[in-house]
Design an enzyme around this catalytic site. Structure first.
Site, PDB file in Angstrom:
ATOM      1  N   CYS A 124       0.836  -1.201   0.000  1.00  0.00           N
ATOM      2  CA  CYS A 124       0.000   0.000   0.000  1.00  0.00           C
ATOM      3  C   CYS A 124       0.877   1.259   0.000  1.00  0.00           C
ATOM      4  O   CYS A 124       1.980   1.254  -0.564  1.00  0.00           O
ATOM      5  CB  CYS A 124      -0.978  -0.009   1.169  1.00  0.00           C
ATOM      6  N   ASP A 193      -3.372   1.107  10.121  1.00  0.00           N
ATOM      7  CA  ASP A 193      -4.594   1.905  10.285  1.00  0.00           C
ATOM      8  C   ASP A 193      -5.068   1.834  11.719  1.00  0.00           C
ATOM      9  O   ASP A 193      -5.703   2.768  12.210  1.00  0.00           O
ATOM     10  CB  ASP A 193      -5.672   1.408   9.319  1.00  0.00           C
TER      11      ASP A 193
HETATM   12  O1  LIG Z   1      -0.745   6.878   8.090  1.00  0.00           O
HETATM   13  P1  LIG Z   1       0.007   6.237   6.963  1.00  0.00           P
HETATM   14  O2  LIG Z   1       1.273   5.566   7.444  1.00  0.00           O
HETATM   15  O3  LIG Z   1       0.249   7.193   5.817  1.00  0.00           O
HETATM   16  O4  LIG Z   1      -0.931   5.124   6.302  1.00  0.00           O
HETATM   17  C1  LIG Z   1      -1.389   4.018   7.005  1.00  0.00           C
HETATM   18  C2  LIG Z   1      -2.331   3.195   6.198  1.00  0.00           C
HETATM   19  O5  LIG Z   1      -3.367   3.987   5.601  1.00  0.00           O
HETATM   20  C3  LIG Z   1      -3.691   3.393   4.328  1.00  0.00           C
HETATM   21  O6  LIG Z   1      -5.064   3.246   4.169  1.00  0.00           O
HETATM   22  P2  LIG Z   1      -5.933   3.922   2.956  1.00  0.00           P
HETATM   23  O7  LIG Z   1      -5.157   3.940   1.696  1.00  0.00           O
HETATM   24  O8  LIG Z   1      -6.332   5.305   3.461  1.00  0.00           O
HETATM   25  O9  LIG Z   1      -7.135   3.021   2.882  1.00  0.00           O
HETATM   26  C4  LIG Z   1      -2.950   2.083   4.253  1.00  0.00           C
HETATM   27  O10 LIG Z   1      -3.662   0.987   4.797  1.00  0.00           O
HETATM   28  C5  LIG Z   1      -1.712   2.433   5.033  1.00  0.00           C
HETATM   29  O11 LIG Z   1      -0.978   1.307   5.446  1.00  0.00           O
END
Ligand SMILES: O=P(O)(O)OC[C@H]1O[C@H](OP(=O)(O)O)[C@H](O)[C@@H]1O
Length: 305
Positions: A124, A193
């Site tokens: 991701c 998350d």
């Molecule tokens: O806070 P940071 O480290 O940037 O991101 C943490 C997590 O947020 C994202 O979720 P999405 O893409 O918003 O569903 C991913 O799951 C990623 O690992």
């Protein structure tokens, strides 16, 4: 401006124009700050009610990343102050700054786990995990990174471009190729998350398969998680809701199949604590068993609610 700023931010978080657990927390704090600034000529009670309503709207944008309710709770704690408007604005600023500082600190701490020559796999697009990788690179370590596409929204493309722009040796693979490539990996680093009180990781769908594959091959698996990614209510047994997004994100069939084939699109999964070698926080690398301590230390006041 008024409530518009709240609805605009709500829409951007819901549609994932603003995404990533840390970013959505900071966006909510900014929206609450700007909304508070725009409210004039009302008494403190009315102000409090308006801010609580705004917080509830923002909170409902996405259900899984705990950074969102934790950020809102932090900011709205200012409502208990004798000057609530000033306090809310100050708390929002504090959250925005401390959240950005936390991701930087995580970069420094986590990069110590990366040795020269390491091949790292990430999934991701996590600001915190990428800070770990980029800090190691900026400190002169020669590293290679494999990143997954991360279907269905392909946040892995953002990761690949970010790493390539940094001058890091980057390879993009499809999600199902992780077990094929794990023999070329020294360390897995992903974001978070939410972290539960028993040390489980809630992160982008596919994370738990990667952790299982890494475990089988004895490749260390780390998650980078600021302390506001720890979920306070899991300590009293509450379960984390896994967001199920629209099937439009994975829809590939012709019209005649629409009612014949079911589509499911959960956005997150849960990695058990036993597959996690460490949680990189801004106060240090902790074992998953330390999650309870972090929640008690930072969110202890919730026990009294
Ligand atoms: O806070 P940071 O480290 O940037 O991101 C943490 C997590 O947020 C994202 O979720 P999405 O893409 O918003 O569903 C991913 O799951 C990623 O690992």
């Amino acid at each position: 401006m008024g409530m518009d700023i709240i609805y605009e931010t709500y829409e951007k978080i819901k549609s994932m124009e603003i995404r990533g657990a840390g970013r959505i927390g900071r966006a909510a704090a900014k929206a609450l700050r700007d909304y508070a600034k725009s409210i004039t000529d009302i008494d403190d009670n009315e102000f409090k009610n308006k801010m609580i309503d705004a917080g509830n709207i923002l909170k409902s944008a996405r259900p899984t990343a705990v950074s969102l309710p934790n950020a809102i709770k932090y900011v709205l704690n200012g409502l208990n102050d004798k000057n609530p408007k000033e306090a809310v604005i100050k708390k929002a600023e504090e959250f925005i700054i401390s959240s950005s500082n936390a991701t930087k600190k995580i970069g420094e701490i986590g990069s110590n786990r990366i040795k020269d020559g390491y091949r790292i796999l990430t999934h991701c697009n996590s600001e915190a995990a990428l800070n770990v990788i980029k800090t190691a690179h900026r400190n002169g370590k020669h590293i290679k990174v494999i990143c997954t596409e991360t279907r269905p929204r392909n946040q892995g493309y953002l990761t690949a471009k970010d790493l390539a722009n940094e001058g890091i040796d980057t390879t993009l693979i499809v999600d199902s190729a992780v077990r094929y490539f794990i023999k070329e990996v020294d360390l897995v680093v992903v974001g978070a998350d939410a972290i539960t009180s028993n040390g489980c990781l809630v992160n982008k769908i596919g994370t738990s398969q990667i952790a299982l594959i890494a475990h089988e091959r004895r490749v260390p698996f780390l998650t980078a998680a600021e302390t506001y990614k720890f979920h306070p209510k899991t300590i009293v047994g509450e379960l984390i809701e896994i967001e199920e997004r629209s099937s439009d994100e994975i829809h590939v069939f012709e019209e005649q199949y629409i009612n014949k084939i079911k589509l499911r699109n959960p956005a997150f999964d849960i990695t058990p604590a036993q597959y996690i070698d460490g949680i990189i926080t801004e106060i240090g690398v902790i074992p998953p068993q330390g999650a309870w301590y972090i929640i008690e230390k930072y969110f202890g006041e919730l026990f009294n609610e």
